[in-house]
Enzyme design. Sequence first.
Site, mmCIF file in Angstrom:
data_model
loop_
_atom_site.group_PDB
_atom_site.id
_atom_site.type_symbol
_atom_site.label_atom_id
_atom_site.label_comp_id
_atom_site.label_asym_id
_atom_site.label_seq_id
_atom_site.Cartn_x
_atom_site.Cartn_y
_atom_site.Cartn_z
ATOM 1 N N PHE A 1 -7.504 -11.785 -42.517
ATOM 2 C CA PHE A 1 -8.581 -12.039 -41.559
ATOM 3 C C PHE A 1 -8.417 -13.474 -41.069
ATOM 4 O O PHE A 1 -8.364 -14.410 -41.871
ATOM 5 C CB PHE A 1 -9.940 -11.851 -42.236
ATOM 6 C CG PHE A 1 -11.125 -12.206 -41.374
ATOM 7 C CD1 PHE A 1 -11.461 -11.437 -40.276
ATOM 8 C CD2 PHE A 1 -11.914 -13.309 -41.676
ATOM 9 C CE1 PHE A 1 -12.562 -11.750 -39.488
ATOM 10 C CE2 PHE A 1 -13.012 -13.637 -40.908
ATOM 11 C CZ PHE A 1 -13.344 -12.854 -39.808
ATOM 12 N N ASN B 1 -25.862 -0.561 -49.667
ATOM 13 C CA ASN B 1 -27.054 -1.348 -49.409
ATOM 14 C C ASN B 1 -28.013 -0.448 -48.627
ATOM 15 O O ASN B 1 -27.693 0.720 -48.343
ATOM 16 C CB ASN B 1 -26.734 -2.657 -48.680
ATOM 17 C CG ASN B 1 -26.035 -2.444 -47.351
ATOM 18 O OD1 ASN B 1 -26.269 -1.455 -46.648
ATOM 19 N ND2 ASN B 1 -25.147 -3.358 -46.972
ATOM 20 N N ASP C 1 -19.572 -7.397 -53.938
ATOM 21 C CA ASP C 1 -18.432 -7.100 -54.818
ATOM 22 C C ASP C 1 -18.712 -7.581 -56.239
ATOM 23 O O ASP C 1 -18.402 -6.883 -57.218
ATOM 24 C CB ASP C 1 -17.168 -7.783 -54.290
ATOM 25 C CG ASP C 1 -16.746 -7.273 -52.933
ATOM 26 O OD1 ASP C 1 -17.099 -6.128 -52.587
ATOM 27 O OD2 ASP C 1 -16.057 -8.014 -52.206
#
Length: 327
Positions: free
Chosen positions: A104, A197, A259
């Site tokens: 990224f 979530n 995580d």
Amino acid sequence: MPGSLLVAGSIATDHLMSFGGRFSDSLVVDQLDKLSLSFLVENLEIRRGGCGANIAFALGRLGLRPVLVGSAGADFEEYRSWLERHGVDCDHVRISETKHTARFVCTTDTSGAQIASFYSGAMSEDRMIELAPIVASVGAPTYVMIGAIDPPAMLRHTQECRQRGYRFLADPSQQLAFIGGDEITSLIDGAEMLFTNEYESHIIEKKTGWSGDEIVARVGTQVTTLGAEGVRIRRQGEDDLVVQAAKNVTAVEPTGVGDAFRAGFLAALAWELPLERAAQVGCVLAAYVVETVGTQEYTFAAAGFLGRLRESYGDRAADEVAPHLSN
């Protein structure tokens, strides 16, 4: 004797740069079709990441030896060394012959605007990995955590777990936005646990057409993180279990917090502790990450970890976890 813990998930690095001006000052609105820009950046930070590597690292910090399942490039050696020094078994990471490790790359200007790109690289080869040869080497798994990676790879791992009777934990997270309802049902149906979530839980309901109760009927347990409000655990036929977030947390950077929570939860499951305790361990580990810049830059000693656990959840929680922490 507990079995192995397989963590299937992304392995990536983040390359983060800062630009001392504003991107908008360099844009000519009526020339955007000929866009060609170059910026002199002021710094570069390279951070280790990827959900699979983050979870495996956190498990290693808690004294377990997780097996990382994923693909990387020939440039993985330094990252491999880091993970192995922190207790992660990287022997079964697939090394691509042609692609670099996923990356990224992001530049942020003074206004907070960002120009970013993601190179999936070797991660696109995760679909070539079969779990059975890994299990033959490391032993029958207590759990297989299937995190967000190349969707065909997630589907392959899930199918293999069902066929071979491996207990698996489904954590499709950000991939939920890019796959359809049929794929989602294939990923979560029969999972020992489903991690989401609140937003991701609503995506599952919308895309599959299942109600919240129907989702719980398809999985053993649904664990939903609620941010600063803590965690909700749902099981069919039982009252919801809500665990508050850890106390006295100074939030700095949220990346990787989910995580860490999953790793703490999985560690407690491997220690055969109850679900409430698993959520509490996950919340304390998540607190360390949110207080640190970077997903694998935190440190702690057993005494400090147990102190935070005791402060947030009481003596009994700390006393039950203490025998499992050695550092």
